[in-house]
Design a protein around this motif. Structure first.
Motif, PDB file in Angstrom:
ATOM      1  N   ALA B 136       0.856  -1.192   0.000  1.00  0.00           N
ATOM      2  CA  ALA B 136       0.000   0.000   0.000  1.00  0.00           C
ATOM      3  C   ALA B 136       0.886   1.233   0.000  1.00  0.00           C
ATOM      4  O   ALA B 136       1.974   1.229   0.583  1.00  0.00           O
ATOM      5  CB  ALA B 136      -0.905   0.008   1.229  1.00  0.00           C
ATOM      6  N   GLN B 137       0.423   2.275  -0.647  1.00  0.00           N
ATOM      7  CA  GLN B 137       1.152   3.547  -0.617  1.00  0.00           C
ATOM      8  C   GLN B 137       0.138   4.670  -0.712  1.00  0.00           C
ATOM      9  O   GLN B 137      -0.992   4.477  -1.187  1.00  0.00           O
ATOM     10  CB  GLN B 137       2.171   3.616  -1.750  1.00  0.00           C
ATOM     11  N   SER B 138       0.532   5.830  -0.247  1.00  0.00           N
ATOM     12  CA  SER B 138      -0.353   6.994  -0.279  1.00  0.00           C
ATOM     13  C   SER B 138      -0.669   7.360  -1.726  1.00  0.00           C
ATOM     14  O   SER B 138       0.205   7.354  -2.583  1.00  0.00           O
ATOM     15  CB  SER B 138       0.329   8.204   0.365  1.00  0.00           C
ATOM     16  N   ARG B 139      -1.904   7.711  -1.963  1.00  0.00           N
ATOM     17  CA  ARG B 139      -2.311   8.257  -3.252  1.00  0.00           C
ATOM     18  C   ARG B 139      -2.343   9.777  -3.111  1.00  0.00           C
ATOM     19  O   ARG B 139      -2.951  10.296  -2.182  1.00  0.00           O
ATOM     20  CB  ARG B 139      -3.703   7.727  -3.615  1.00  0.00           C
ATOM     21  N   PRO B 140      -1.675  10.504  -4.000  1.00  0.00           N
ATOM     22  CA  PRO B 140      -1.728  11.965  -3.897  1.00  0.00           C
ATOM     23  C   PRO B 140      -3.138  12.459  -4.187  1.00  0.00           C
ATOM     24  O   PRO B 140      -3.859  11.868  -4.986  1.00  0.00           O
ATOM     25  CB  PRO B 140      -0.750  12.436  -4.972  1.00  0.00           C
ATOM     26  N   VAL B 141      -3.528  13.536  -3.513  1.00  0.00           N
ATOM     27  CA  VAL B 141      -4.876  14.073  -3.704  1.00  0.00           C
ATOM     28  C   VAL B 141      -4.798  15.507  -4.222  1.00  0.00           C
ATOM     29  O   VAL B 141      -3.820  16.224  -3.988  1.00  0.00           O
ATOM     30  CB  VAL B 141      -5.694  14.038  -2.398  1.00  0.00           C
ATOM     31  N   GLY B 147      -5.051  12.874   2.246  1.00  0.00           N
ATOM     32  CA  GLY B 147      -3.922  12.375   1.468  1.00  0.00           C
ATOM     33  C   GLY B 147      -2.963  13.511   1.196  1.00  0.00           C
ATOM     34  O   GLY B 147      -3.310  14.679   1.366  1.00  0.00           O
ATOM     35  N   PRO B 148      -1.745  13.146   0.773  1.00  0.00           N
ATOM     36  CA  PRO B 148      -0.727  14.176   0.544  1.00  0.00           C
ATOM     37  C   PRO B 148      -0.914  14.860  -0.813  1.00  0.00           C
ATOM     38  O   PRO B 148      -1.445  14.266  -1.754  1.00  0.00           O
ATOM     39  CB  PRO B 148       0.570  13.371   0.556  1.00  0.00           C
ATOM     40  N   HIS B 157       3.530   7.733   2.264  1.00  0.00           N
ATOM     41  CA  HIS B 157       3.857   6.541   3.031  1.00  0.00           C
ATOM     42  C   HIS B 157       3.785   5.306   2.131  1.00  0.00           C
ATOM     43  O   HIS B 157       3.001   5.263   1.181  1.00  0.00           O
ATOM     44  CB  HIS B 157       2.862   6.350   4.182  1.00  0.00           C
ATOM     45  N   GLY B 158       4.591   4.316   2.458  1.00  0.00           N
ATOM     46  CA  GLY B 158       4.508   3.020   1.793  1.00  0.00           C
ATOM     47  C   GLY B 158       4.635   1.929   2.834  1.00  0.00           C
ATOM     48  O   GLY B 158       5.320   2.109   3.854  1.00  0.00           O
ATOM     49  N   ALA B 159       3.974   0.791   2.592  1.00  0.00           N
ATOM     50  CA  ALA B 159       4.024  -0.318   3.550  1.00  0.00           C
ATOM     51  C   ALA B 159       3.929  -1.637   2.809  1.00  0.00           C
ATOM     52  O   ALA B 159       3.136  -1.780   1.870  1.00  0.00           O
ATOM     53  CB  ALA B 159       2.892  -0.205   4.573  1.00  0.00           C
TER      54      ALA B 159
END
Lengths: 265, 265, 265, 265
Positions: B136-141, B147-148, B157-159
């Motif tokens: 999973a990783q953040s999706r830009p908004v 979201g960032p 973030h990534g996991a």
């Protein structure tokens, strides 16, 4: 949470625990940022009427409906969930029906599916009938050819499967910018807050509620021709809302903050 | 596929079938469009050396390494997969090690995880050691706060989790635009194409290969301070590549087309 | 693994690593214990012929076919995987076709789906065309009413979905004990070991192989009337193998150890 | 469901629909048949006390606790769910705490995880704090070596992961038949039925409830030495219930029918 002076485990939701840290749900407000692929369509107005509680009427445009795919991120007021990106993303599919309450245009969410447990349960807290499904939609791309551009001729797809069967498929091919957001995404959602009964002779109240929403934000909206197919694989009533006619499709970004519910009447 | 005149079921891959339509993999070229969250780091150069086949050396910057999260879409040349958005999206996590082959800087993919079966198997076709994980990783908004933004102070973030255990976590906080793409994302990947042996006394050949890549496209690259944690939950050798020092992080979009493999030597 | 004296990372499979500990696959032998729900059926013999490589012929009973659901556990020789129960369980669905090689009755696995990545890849090592799907089957129960008994009138169900669409459904209603195991589960499986080509002008060899299997064990076999539906949702060739006639169904436990592959010819 | 004469959509649960066919939950009774792997342990009695609502006391054996893995099948009274085996199976993990209500020994379910949405929501209807997790446990085998036998030296494993992190692991090595079922699996569960508040100034009632359970059935119970590890990955309060001492483990089959809830007081 216990009243002042009360002892015992606490929490906004189950599980209750000494400090409330175990609660599955954080209390509102909840912030959402989403990518939306939406298709307007016309359902049989008589079928729509049968999905509306008696306090609602079909409003000025009976049979107006929409299918909505959304790729969401959410967080609580602290934003803490964003540090675990697998916890703050989810997909959603909605069937919205145009309606009115005492002359005010609203939308009824007849069906909803999500692919994550916290958003599902949070839907029930609001009266939103969220079930579990597999949801996918095209992600717009800025480079390369493995996805649509948010531009003329960009083609967006959405798909919903439930219990291993395809339930909905939609396509939107962008033709240009729209003058504004699609109608059914701008009116309040009206839900019947319903918690299933469990204790004999203790019927659960049903509450007609709207949500208090703040910080609504739309990106530019792109629009174009659309397709929509709803199968009969969800349940025996779902096909009643099948499209008689498919209208335009819309692609846009959308944000809101959910604050609380408000009783109608 | 059978040679001309040959009969029998066919296909680029298993399952073979009368027309080849059953093949799990479509033949290359394959097109990719991705959102990348990448963290440069330094691993122990002696450990890196032990992950390199004898034909490769550590190159000009021994110990240079990177952890890469990617949110991909892919399609075949026909683009047909895009119509089923659940089939053309996948997440990926890579550990890349800087190295050189006969003086040419390259990157070795020591570890790779994806969350979809077709990309996993296609990795093995290329010699890329793709395993299965939850990524999973953040999706830009562009709207809202869940979201960032791709902008100063945007935090991504990534996991990665494998078999129910957290294996990698990374954070990048954007500070500004970079002059160009990060080094380890611009050099060729060099793989050892390896198919496990099964028939007694028939060892399988191992081939050192690069991929022919075309249509490479980078968006603007944003960069900033980063964090990276690798746990010991993947396997007994994985901790050898733990970060001694964490460098900058990078967020960008990237596209490429994979065409074929090329034998080294 | 490197030859004696060779240096560099090693392993039975990718990922190669200093000690070989990173390899996704453990080397054979692999031990399997499964619960089987199997339905005999008749496919169009001409279609079956088109799924057979030229070295095989339809054998004594052209058109004999079976659909097999299996709930497996597996482990390596060390048994270590059993300590992580999420890693050693998987579901499988097979389509088997009766055939013969030089007069010896065999079964061809035309299609296979599993729900776990390690068994999928291990299938390819053997030449078994395993793809990814969602597989479910009834678990027999000893207490209560939420499942079938392995007894007269016990009804077992199996279901396969692929990419969110239902592909196969079967039912077996037990009538009594069978004299022995169903024919297509007692003959060797014959596979075409096929690794997709990647390097230009380096075609990959295709090998006709059988597996060396030891420690085969059957429980008592129960049998009864069956139903079987195969949809057209898998691929364009899959419907060629649809049932013309559905035979008996069988429920039993089965174990085997897979040791190595053997080239035919 | 609407009262007699009332109009509008209906259903035991959301989604409400014209005939009630869309409801995600079927009304009770619900029938369950499960395979149980259970480990008795001792938690800190002061911590247990903090998880108990004020109406409950620690009872005769303060600190008695258990971790329970269960592989369930369920169905409604019609049994219809059994035809879709993917819908009627789920895994569950519970933390049970010994307690008493007015002198009657009971068990408090402090934590629960399941891997399926319908059972999760149904838990909330009862007041059971079910969250979503990945749950796996050994399946006993009758043939082969890829699983434990229900026999002396059979070793059973259970594992729970939540949001990609390992939360619980247990092992039971069977030594012999027990005289009867483990204590914490024979007393009533006492829940706090809690639905999160949403409407301003409308606090939701919290109800202390037991479930009416019928048709309880136990198989023979096997018992032996056990291990249990609980990590700190679930939430900040979860580690309070970590084992101070691990007791015996138990493996058995269990069935029950859940009929309704009963208010205490």
């Amino acid at each position: 949470m216990p009243a002042p002076g009360e002892t015992g485990p606490r929490g906004y939701s189950l599980p209750l625990s000494p400090t409330g840290a175990a609660a599955m749900l954080t209390p509102p407000p909840w912030h959402f940022s989403g990518e939306i692929v939406m298709v307007d369509y016309r359902a049989d107005p008589r079928a729509v009427r049968r999905f509306l509680p008696s306090e609602l009427d079909p409003g000025p445009d009976p049979g107006a409906a929409a299918a909505v795919f959304a790729d969401w991120q959410w967080c609580s007021d602290s934003g803490a969930e964003q540090a675990d990106p697998g916890s703050c993303r989810f997909g959603e599919f909605l069937i919205l029906l145009g309606c009115a309450y005492r002359g005010r245009p609203m939308a009824r969410c007849a069906y909803a599916w999500v692919d994550s447990a916290v958003p599902m349960l949070r839907g029930w807290v609001q009266g939103m009938p969220k079930q579990f499904g597999e949801i996918a939609q095209s992600r717009p791309v800025a480079v390369g050819r493995a996805g649509p551009r948010v531009a003329e001729r960009g083609r967006f797809h959405g798909a919903l499967s439930v219990r291993g069967r395809r339930v909905a498929e939609a396509t939107v091919t962008l033709a240009g910018r729209a003058a504004g957001p699609p109608a059914l995404h701008t009116v309040p959602l009206v839900h019947t807050r319903t918690f299933p009964g469990w204790i004999r002779d203790h019927p659960e109240p049903r509450q007609l509620v709207c949500s208090e929403v703040t910080d609504v934000e739309f990106s530019e909206v792109w629009t174009g021709a659309a397709t929509l197919r709803l199968s009969d694989a969800a349940d025996a009533d779902f096909p009643l809302l099948a499209p008689l006619e498919v209208g335009d499709g819309h692609v846009f970004s959308y944000a809101e903050t959910l604050c609380a519910g408000r009783l109608l009447r």
